[in-house]
Design a protein around this motif. Structure first.
Motif, PDB file in Angstrom:
ATOM      1  N   LYS A  88      11.005  14.717  -0.138  1.00 16.92           N
ATOM      2  CA  LYS A  88      11.177  15.958   0.637  1.00 16.92           C
ATOM      3  C   LYS A  88      10.516  15.824   2.010  1.00 16.92           C
ATOM      4  O   LYS A  88      11.101  16.217   3.036  1.00 16.92           O
ATOM      5  N   SER A  89       9.299  15.267   2.026  1.00 14.28           N
ATOM      6  CA  SER A  89       8.604  15.098   3.310  1.00 14.28           C
ATOM      7  C   SER A  89       9.357  14.129   4.214  1.00 14.28           C
ATOM      8  O   SER A  89       9.473  14.359   5.427  1.00 14.28           O
ATOM      9  N   LEU A  90       9.868  13.056   3.639  1.00 13.56           N
ATOM     10  CA  LEU A  90      10.624  12.081   4.429  1.00 13.56           C
ATOM     11  C   LEU A  90      11.899  12.702   4.995  1.00 13.56           C
ATOM     12  O   LEU A  90      12.251  12.481   6.159  1.00 13.56           O
ATOM     13  N   ILE A  91      12.600  13.454   4.168  1.00 18.43           N
ATOM     14  CA  ILE A  91      13.857  14.083   4.616  1.00 18.43           C
ATOM     15  C   ILE A  91      13.580  15.042   5.776  1.00 18.43           C
ATOM     16  O   ILE A  91      14.277  15.040   6.790  1.00 18.43           O
ATOM     17  N   ILE A  92      12.530  15.850   5.638  1.00 16.15           N
ATOM     18  CA  ILE A  92      12.200  16.807   6.707  1.00 16.15           C
ATOM     19  C   ILE A  92      11.857  16.075   8.003  1.00 16.15           C
ATOM     20  O   ILE A  92      12.326  16.439   9.086  1.00 16.15           O
ATOM     21  N   ALA A  93      11.058  15.001   7.858  1.00 12.97           N
ATOM     22  CA  ALA A  93      10.612  14.286   9.058  1.00 12.97           C
ATOM     23  C   ALA A  93      11.754  13.501   9.707  1.00 12.97           C
ATOM     24  O   ALA A  93      11.963  13.584  10.920  1.00 12.97           O
ATOM     25  N   GLU A  94      12.479  12.754   8.912  1.00 10.92           N
ATOM     26  CA  GLU A  94      13.471  11.837   9.497  1.00 10.92           C
ATOM     27  C   GLU A  94      14.737  12.569   9.942  1.00 10.92           C
ATOM     28  O   GLU A  94      15.424  12.125  10.861  1.00 10.92           O
ATOM     29  N   LEU A  95      15.054  13.657   9.270  1.00 10.75           N
ATOM     30  CA  LEU A  95      16.242  14.414   9.665  1.00 10.75           C
ATOM     31  C   LEU A  95      15.877  15.542  10.636  1.00 10.75           C
ATOM     32  O   LEU A  95      16.739  16.325  11.032  1.00 10.75           O
ATOM     33  N   LYS A  96      14.605  15.624  10.979  1.00 14.57           N
ATOM     34  CA  LYS A  96      14.087  16.609  11.944  1.00 14.57           C
ATOM     35  C   LYS A  96      14.482  18.034  11.560  1.00 14.57           C
ATOM     36  O   LYS A  96      14.918  18.830  12.412  1.00 14.57           O
ATOM     37  N   LEU A 146      26.390  13.281   9.254  1.00 10.56           N
ATOM     38  CA  LEU A 146      25.486  12.405  10.009  1.00 10.56           C
ATOM     39  C   LEU A 146      24.138  12.286   9.290  1.00 10.56           C
ATOM     40  O   LEU A 146      23.514  11.223   9.282  1.00 10.56           O
ATOM     41  N   ASP A 147      23.735  13.401   8.638  1.00  6.63           N
ATOM     42  CA  ASP A 147      22.513  13.339   7.834  1.00  6.63           C
ATOM     43  C   ASP A 147      22.688  12.365   6.675  1.00  6.63           C
ATOM     44  O   ASP A 147      21.738  11.675   6.279  1.00  6.63           O
ATOM     45  N   ALA A 148      23.907  12.318   6.130  1.00  2.83           N
ATOM     46  CA  ALA A 148      24.158  11.408   5.013  1.00  2.83           C
ATOM     47  C   ALA A 148      23.910   9.960   5.436  1.00  2.83           C
ATOM     48  O   ALA A 148      23.312   9.172   4.689  1.00  2.83           O
ATOM     49  N   VAL A 149      24.334   9.635   6.647  1.00  4.30           N
ATOM     50  CA  VAL A 149      24.105   8.270   7.138  1.00  4.30           C
ATOM     51  C   VAL A 149      22.607   8.026   7.315  1.00  4.30           C
ATOM     52  O   VAL A 149      22.093   6.955   6.978  1.00  4.30           O
ATOM     53  N   GLU A 150      21.906   9.031   7.833  1.00  6.20           N
ATOM     54  CA  GLU A 150      20.448   8.890   7.983  1.00  6.20           C
ATOM     55  C   GLU A 150      19.779   8.709   6.618  1.00  6.20           C
ATOM     56  O   GLU A 150      18.807   7.968   6.489  1.00  6.20           O
ATOM     57  N   LEU A 151      20.308   9.413   5.590  1.00  8.24           N
ATOM     58  CA  LEU A 151      19.725   9.276   4.249  1.00  8.24           C
ATOM     59  C   LEU A 151      19.926   7.862   3.698  1.00  8.24           C
ATOM     60  O   LEU A 151      19.033   7.306   3.050  1.00  8.24           O
ATOM     61  N   VAL A 152      21.107   7.285   3.952  1.00 16.45           N
ATOM     62  CA  VAL A 152      21.367   5.913   3.508  1.00 16.45           C
ATOM     63  C   VAL A 152      20.359   4.962   4.167  1.00 16.45           C
ATOM     64  O   VAL A 152      19.769   4.100   3.506  1.00 16.45           O
ATOM     65  N   VAL A 153      20.149   5.181   5.484  1.00 13.85           N
ATOM     66  CA  VAL A 153      19.191   4.339   6.217  1.00 13.85           C
ATOM     67  C   VAL A 153      17.774   4.565   5.680  1.00 13.85           C
ATOM     68  O   VAL A 153      16.999   3.622   5.508  1.00 13.85           O
TER      69      VAL A 153
END
Lengths: 361, 85
Positions: B8-16, B41-48
């Motif tokens: 959850k913390s990673l998703i909030i930080a990386e997806l801003k 586009l968030d989906a691609v960020e999640l894969v990364v």
């Protein structure tokens, strides 16, 4: 060939909106300057930098819509919303509105952030969001999406000639009949890389206080901000003034400045200071306002805004030593001059609105 | 910190993500659409994000829909992949 400045949107260290520029000129607001420290090969070096305020964008867009926009895009978008609001334009035929933005450095933080992610993680794992925003045209593209404008859309980068390139393009679109209005904006952002570069290049040689008319000493302080003009055709009631020319080339001090009032974009950089010296020796009224907005390649866009305000309000402020206000005639002209490091010169000329009885479109 | 909370913390930080804290996200809340409101586009960020932080690749599109359905499904997938290594 003139066009009208109908609205101005400003985001700078003075605050947001055209009133912040007026307050800066009058001295009732001082620019926000922050000190940053960088560990360079010359040791720890402190760098002052102008910091723009981008509070207020939530008034136009939900915060969630901004999460992928970098700082430069947010500044350009806020300046554009403010220019439309200031000009009182109701967006109707959105295919007849163009957007041309310019930046000397582009979205530096994003561009280098993407490069860092490429170096750190390889091409397969570089951030797709950073990549999408690292291209220079992201600025204008974000604005077209947010404003739902589908006229021509362009971003130009021409370092110190950026403001000229933007305004010359906008004038071409308007007079070519491609559009009825243009949002013409320009600016740059401050980021740690610019701060580090300034620290390394200055080596403590700059005072940290911008004195643009003191041409003998380095006083460059990096700045950031974005200024957007809403431009329309001809000479329009209620406009600030007319934008009558935007030229670039080699400079002849005596021949190229027809007006008594000259705004120079000197910003404390020694390499360009010498180019401005002949202008100071002319019998003209010369002012410089970089101490209000900070040093940035696209900064002379702010000079154009200050010139538009001066012509509308009939007052030119001088900032050096003691702040003074001098009247300027409603039909006067102002030449805004900016030099690049190589000596190329741009002159952007504004003239007061013609009396209605004698107006020529 | 549990893997779910770490995600959850990673998703909030990386997806801003804005105006949201880790504790606001339910483990079973859908990440896309009506749930957290993420997009393609968030989906691609999640894969990364998965590859960068957990060295896990997701190439099967059909499987990805299940994996990226919620924080819990994402955490279960990471655990299963780590157990296989």
């Amino acid at each position: 060939m003139s066009c009208a400045i109908l609205g101005i949107g400003s985001v700078s260290a003075l605050g947001c909106g055209v009133e912040s520029l007026k307050a800066g000129l009058a001295g009732s607001v001082a620019p926000l300057i922050e000190t940053h420290k960088y560990d360079t090969v010359f040791g720890e070096t402190a760098v002052n930098a102008y910091t723009a305020s981008i509070n207020g964008l939530e008034r136009f867009l939900p915060r969630n819509a901004l999460r992928r926009m970098d700082r430069l895009s947010q500044m350009s978008l806020l300046a554009s919303f403010l220019a439309i609001e200031d000009g009182g334009l109701v967006l109707e035929d959105r295919a007849r509105i163009g957007i041309v933005f310019g930046s000397g450095y582009g979205p530096m933080q994003t561009t280098f952030g993407f490069l860092d992610s490429l170096i750190d993680h390889g091409d397969k794992l570089a951030s797709p969001t950073l990549f999408a925003n690292s291209v220079h045209n992201a600025l204008a593209a974000q604005a077209t999406i947010a404003l739902k404008i589908n006229g021509p859309c362009l971003t130009v980068t021409s370092f110190e000639q950026t403001a000229h390139s933007v305004l010359a393009t906008a004038m071409g679109w308007l007079h070519g009949g491609q559009v009825d209005y243009v949002l013409a904006g320009m600016g740059d952002e401050f980021c740690p890389l610019r701060g580090y570069s300034t620290a390394a290049l200055n080596r403590g040689g700059c005072s940290g206080v911008m004195r643009p008319l003191s041409l003998d000493r380095c006083s460059h302080v990096p700045g950031e901000g974005f200024i957007t003009f809403l431009l329309g055709k001809g000479d329009v009631d209620g406009s600030y003034c007319r934008l009558t020319a935007a030229t670039v080339g080699r400079f002849d001090a005596a021949a190229d400045l027809p007006h008594e009032q000259v705004f120079i974009a000197a910003n404390g950089i020694r390499e360009t200071a010498e180019y401005y010296r002949p202008i100071l020796s002319l019998k003209k009224s010369v002012v410089a306002y970089a101490s209000l907005y900070g040093g940035m390649p696209a900064g002379n866009g702010f000079d154009v805004a200050f010139a538009a305000l001066s012509l509308r309000d009939g007052i030119v402020y001088r900032l050096e030593d003691e702040r003074t206000a001098t009247p300027i005639a409603a039909d006067a002209g102002i030449d805004c001059v900016g030099f690049g490091v190589g000596g190329s010169c741009s002159i952007i000329t504004l003239e007061g609105r013609r009396p209605v009885s004698g107006s020529k479109q | 910190m549990s893997l779910e909370n770490e995600l959850k913390s990673l998703i909030i930080a990386e997806l801003k993500l804005v105006d949201i804290k880790a504790e606001d996200i339910n483990d079973d809340q859908p990440l896309f659409g009506e749930g957290l409101g993420l997009d393609s586009l968030d989906a691609v960020e999640l894969v990364v994000l998965l590859q960068r932080h957990y060295k896990i690749e997701t190439k099967d599109l059909e499987q990805s829909k299940e994996v990226f359905a919620s924080v819990r499904s994402l955490a279960n997938y990471i655990r299963a992949q780590q157990d296989r290594k």
